[in-house]
Motif scaffolding. Structure first.
Motif, short mmCIF file in Angstrom:
data_model
loop_
_atom_site.label_atom_id
_atom_site.label_comp_id
_atom_site.label_asym_id
_atom_site.label_seq_id
_atom_site.Cartn_x
_atom_site.Cartn_y
_atom_site.Cartn_z
N GLN A 72 1.03 3.96 -3.08
CA GLN A 72 0.71 5.37 -2.86
C GLN A 72 1.79 6.27 -3.45
O GLN A 72 1.49 7.25 -4.13
CB GLN A 72 0.55 5.64 -1.37
N ASN A 122 -7.76 1.63 -7.61
CA ASN A 122 -7.88 0.77 -6.44
C ASN A 122 -8.86 -0.35 -6.77
O ASN A 122 -9.81 -0.15 -7.52
CB ASN A 122 -8.39 1.57 -5.24
N GLN A 134 -14.78 1.56 3.95
CA GLN A 134 -13.33 1.56 4.05
C GLN A 134 -12.69 1.63 2.66
O GLN A 134 -11.64 2.25 2.49
CB GLN A 134 -12.83 0.31 4.78
N TRP A 190 -10.75 -3.78 -4.56
CA TRP A 190 -10.89 -4.64 -3.39
C TRP A 190 -11.86 -5.75 -3.74
O TRP A 190 -12.85 -5.54 -4.43
CB TRP A 190 -11.45 -3.87 -2.21
N ALA A 228 0.83 -1.21 0.00
CA ALA A 228 0.00 0.00 0.00
C ALA A 228 0.86 1.26 0.00
O ALA A 228 0.55 2.23 -0.69
CB ALA A 228 -0.94 -0.01 1.21
N SER A 287 -10.14 4.58 1.48
CA SER A 287 -8.80 4.25 1.03
C SER A 287 -8.46 4.86 -0.33
O SER A 287 -7.30 5.05 -0.66
CB SER A 287 -8.61 2.73 0.97
#
Length: 91
Positions: free
Chosen positions: A9, A71, A84, A73, A5, A88
Motif C-alpha cells: 500500500q 492487485n 473482498q 488474488w 499488504a 481491497s
C-alpha cells in the motif's frame, strides 16, 4: 501476510504520488489457468480450453494508465470472495 499488504500500500501510494497522477483507470479481469499434476488449490470447474480439468482462477486488477498490476488474488472458484477482492483494490 499483513505486513506485505501494508508495504504494498505504501509502495503504490508512493509511485502514484511521484508520477503526479490525478485520475486512474482500474480494469478488472479474470482468467483460467489449467493445472497439471497435483497442484495445491486446483479444483475441477469451468475451463474453456480443457473441459473440467483442475484449474486456478485468478482475479487481476490493472492500472491501465501505467500498464501496472495493482492487485491479484488466486481463487478456487471465481465468485468466491470476489467482493473482498474489489474492496481491497480501493482501500
Amino acid at each position: 501476510m499483513e505486513t506485505n499488504a501494508v508495504v504494498a500500500q505504501h509502495f503504490f501510494s508512493w509511485i502514484i504520488q511521484q508520477l503526479q497522477i490525478v485520475n486512474i483507470t482500474l480494469d478488472f479481469d479474470s482468467t483460467t489457468l489449467t493445472s497439471y499434476g497435483q497442484q495445491e488449490g486446483a479444483k475441477k470447474g469451468y475451463n474453456p480450453k480443457k473441459k473440467w480439468r483442475d484449474s486456478h482462477h485468478p482475479l487481476i486488477a490493472f492500472i491501465s494508465d501505467l500498464r501496472f498490476i495493482a492487485n491479484i488474488w488466486l481463487f478456487i472458484l471465481i465468485l468466491k470472495g470476489s467482493k473482498q477482492f474489489f474492496v481491497s483494490c480501493f482501500f
